[in-house]
Scaffold this motif. Structure first.
Motif, short mmCIF file in Angstrom:
data_model
loop_
_atom_site.label_atom_id
_atom_site.label_comp_id
_atom_site.label_asym_id
_atom_site.label_seq_id
_atom_site.Cartn_x
_atom_site.Cartn_y
_atom_site.Cartn_z
N ALA A 1 0.83 -1.21 0.00
CA ALA A 1 0.00 0.00 0.00
C ALA A 1 0.86 1.26 0.00
N GLY A 2 1.97 1.22 0.75
CA GLY A 2 2.88 2.36 0.77
C GLY A 2 3.50 2.60 -0.59
N THR A 3 3.83 1.52 -1.30
CA THR A 3 4.43 1.63 -2.62
C THR A 3 3.48 2.30 -3.60
N ILE A 4 2.23 1.88 -3.59
CA ILE A 4 1.23 2.47 -4.49
C ILE A 4 1.02 3.95 -4.14
N GLY A 5 0.94 4.23 -2.84
CA GLY A 5 0.76 5.61 -2.40
C GLY A 5 1.90 6.50 -2.85
N ALA A 6 3.13 5.97 -2.81
CA ALA A 6 4.30 6.75 -3.22
C ALA A 6 4.26 7.07 -4.70
N ILE A 7 3.84 6.11 -5.52
CA ILE A 7 3.78 6.33 -6.97
C ILE A 7 2.77 7.42 -7.30
N ILE A 8 1.61 7.38 -6.66
CA ILE A 8 0.58 8.40 -6.89
C ILE A 8 1.09 9.77 -6.44
N ALA A 9 1.70 9.81 -5.25
CA ALA A 9 2.15 11.08 -4.69
C ALA A 9 3.24 11.72 -5.54
N ILE A 10 4.22 10.94 -5.95
CA ILE A 10 5.33 11.55 -6.71
C ILE A 10 4.87 11.92 -8.12
N GLY A 11 3.92 11.15 -8.67
CA GLY A 11 3.36 11.51 -9.98
C GLY A 11 2.64 12.84 -9.92
N ASN A 12 1.84 13.06 -8.87
CA ASN A 12 1.13 14.32 -8.70
C ASN A 12 2.09 15.50 -8.59
N THR A 13 3.14 15.31 -7.80
CA THR A 13 4.11 16.39 -7.61
C THR A 13 4.88 16.67 -8.89
N ALA A 14 5.30 15.62 -9.57
CA ALA A 14 6.07 15.77 -10.81
C ALA A 14 5.25 16.47 -11.88
N ALA A 15 3.92 16.29 -11.86
CA ALA A 15 3.05 16.97 -12.84
C ALA A 15 3.15 18.48 -12.70
#
Length: 445
Positions: free
Chosen positions: A296-310
Motif C-alpha cells: 500500500a505504501g508503494t502504491i501511495g508513493a507512486i501516486i504522490a510523486i506523480g502528482n508532484t512531478a506533474a
C-alpha cells in the motif's frame, strides 16, 4: 516589449491561473498540469514536439517531461521509503501508540500542538519535508479521530510543522536554508538572531490562527468523519510500548542528521530504510498485515510523486518561454531596499514555479553579485531570501501542497486548502516583513 513577449506573458500568467483554478476545482493534477503547461506553450509559440525543432532546442514535450522525470529521478526512492515507513508505522500500531502517549501527556486539548511539534522535530532533524507528511499522517489520523476534530485540517497541521518555522530557519538542514550559502558565502546559521524571532512568531501565530480556524469549524458542528480506508484505532488492540514505538522515528532523525553533510538528500534513503527496519524489529509481533502495508505504501508513493512531478513539469515549460525571463529580469531589478527587492523577487519566482527551492535557485545567481557589490549584508540577505522563498511557493499548485492534500490526506482542495494558505502563505509573508524590519534597524548584524 514586442507582441510575442506580450502573448507569452499572457500565456504564463493565464497558465498559472488555470493551473490554480483546476487544482482548486479538484481536477486531477496529472491532467491539470499538462493542460495548463500546454496553454503556456501555445500562447508563447513554443513548438509542441521535439521533431519540429533542432536537436536540443526548447519544445513543449521535452520541457514538460524533463521537469517531470527529473523530479522523479531525484526523489522517487525518498517518496517510496517515506510512504512505506508511514504505512508500517500505521500497521504495526506504532503510530497509534505514539499518538496515545502524546494525548496522555499533553491532553486531547493539545492534539494539534502535538502533531505540529512531531513534524517540526523531524523537519529540523533533517527528514525531508515531503517525507514528514507520510511519516506523521497515520499518527495525525489517530489523534484527530480521538479528539473528534475535522480531518480537513490535517494538511494545514502537517504543513505548519513542516514548511514554515522549521524549513527556512537558521540551522535547518532543509535545502531551502542551504541554497544561499555558495552564492553569499554564509553558513546555515546566517542571521540566527532574527531567524529565532521570526521562527517563534511563525510558530506561535500560525498555531494560534490554525486553532482559531479549527475551533470555529467545531463550533459549527463539524466532527471527524471515518472513511473505510482509514487505519482503524481499536481500543482493545494491544499496542507496542510508546517508547519502543518512537525508536523508528529517532532512528530516522539520527541517521539523517549524521549523514546529512556527506550524503545530502541521499541520507534520507539510509535514514528511512533504517526506520522501516527498526519498526519491524521493535513492533513485529503487533503487525496485522506487514507485507500488505508495504504494498500500500508503494502504491501511495507512486501516486504522490506523480502528482508532484506533474506540477514540476509545468514549471519546466514555464521556464522555457520568453515571458519567464522577462518576469525574472523585472523581479530581480526592483528599485529601493535590496532586502525588499530580494524578498519580492524570490517570492514571486517561487510562486510562478511552485517551488521554494526553485525560486531561490533562479533568483540568487542574478541577485547575489550585484547586491554583494553594493555592500548588502550577506547574512541578512541569506535569511530574507530563505524565509521569503517559503511564502508564495505554497500556492495551490505547489508540489508539497498537492501531495499532502490530495495524495496523503485524500482531502478536497475546497475544504482543506484555505487553512493551509493561512499557515504557509500568510504567516511566512508576515514573518519576512518582520525579518526585513529587524535587519533594517541593524538587529543581529
Amino acid at each position: 516589449m514586442d507582441t510575442s513577449v506580450v502573448l507569452s506573458m499572457i500565456g504564463l500568467i493565464g497558465g498559472l491561473a488555470l493551473l490554480i483554478f483546476l487544482t482548486l476545482k479538484g481536477v486531477n493534477i496529472l491532467i491539470g498540469g499538462p493542460i495548463s503547461a500546454l496553454f503556456v506553450a501555445v500562447m508563447s509559440g513554443l513548438p509542441l514536439f521535439p521533431q519540429l525543432v533542432e536537436e536540443g532546442a526548447a519544445n513543449f514535450v521535452t520541457s514538460y517531461m524533463t521537469g517531470f522525470t527529473s523530479f522523479i529521478l531525484a526523489w522517487y526512492l525518498m517518496f517510496l521509503l517515506g510512504a512505506v515507513f508511514g504505512k508500517v508505522m500505521e500497521d504495526s500500531g506504532a503510530a497509534d501508540s505514539v499518538a496515545k502517549w502524546f494525548v496522555g501527556k499533553l491532553g486531547m486539548k493539545y492534539t494539534v500542538l502535538a502533531l505540529v511539534l512531531a513534524c517540526a522535530v523531524l523537519t529540523y532533524g533533517g527528514v525531508s519535508l515531503f517525507v514528514v507528511a507520510f511519516s506523521v499522517y497515520p499518527m495525525a489520523i489517530s489523534l484527530f479521530k480521538q479528539a473528534d476534530l475535522p480531518r480537513r485540517f490535517i494538511p494545514a497541521t502537517l504543513a505548519l510543522g513542516s514548511v514554515t518555522f522549521t524549513m527556512t530557519s537558521a540551522g535547518s538542514p532543509e535545502i531551502q536554508n542551504w541554497i544561499p550559502i555558495p552564492f553569499l558565502g554564509t553558513n546555515q546559521f546566517a542571521g540566527w538572531e532574527v531567524s529565532l524571532i521570526v521562527a517563534a512568531f511563525m510558530a506561535v501565530f500560525g498555531y494560534w490562527w490554525l486553532k482559531k480556524i479549527i475551533n470555529k469549524a467545531v463550533n459549527k458542528g463539524e466532527r471527524f468523519i471515518d472513511r473505510e480506508t482509514d487505519p482503524t484505532f481499536d481500543v482493545t488492540r494491544p499496542l507496542p510500548n510508546p517508547f519502543l514505538a518512537m525508536i523508528p522515528l529517532l532512528v530516522v532523525l539520527i541517521i539523517s542528521f549524521i549523514f546529512h553533510d556527506s550524503l545530502k538528500q541521499s541520507a534520507l534513503i539510509v535514514a528511512l530504510l533504517g526506520g522501516i527496519i527498526a519498526t519491524f524489529i521493535v513492533s513485529w509481533k503487533y503487525f496485522k498485515a506487514p507485507w500488505e502495508a508495504v504494498s500500500a505504501g508503494t502504491i501511495g508513493a507512486i501516486i504522490a510523486i506523480g502528482n508532484t512531478a506533474a506540477v514540476v513539469g509545468f514549471g519546466g515549460v514555464a521556464k522555457s518561454v520568453p515571458a519567464f525571463q522577462v518576469a525574472v529580469d523585472a523581479m530581480t531589478n526592483i528599485p529601493g531596499s535590496p532586502l525588499i527587492g530580494a524578498a519580492v523577487a524570490v517570492s514571486v519566482i517561487a510562486g510562478m514555479t511552485g517551488s521554494a527551492s526553485g525560486g531561490q535557485a533562479i533568483a540568487l545567481p542574478l541577485l547575489a553579485p550585484g547586491y554583494m557589490d553594493a555592500g548588502v549584508n550577506p547574512e541578512a540577505l541569506h535569511r530574507v531570501v530563505a524565509i521569503s522563498s517559503g511564502a508564495l511557493d505554497s500556492l495551490p499548485h505547489n508540489g508539497y501542497v498537492v501531495t499532502t492534500i490530495h495524495s496523503i490526506c485524500g482531502e478536497k482542495y475546497s475544504a482543506a486548502y484555505w487553512a493551509v494558505a493561512a499557515t504557509t502563505v500568510v504567516t511566512p509573508v508576515i514573518g519576512v516583513i518582520i525579518a526585513i524590519v529587524l535587519f533594517s534597524f541593524g538587529f543581529g548584524l
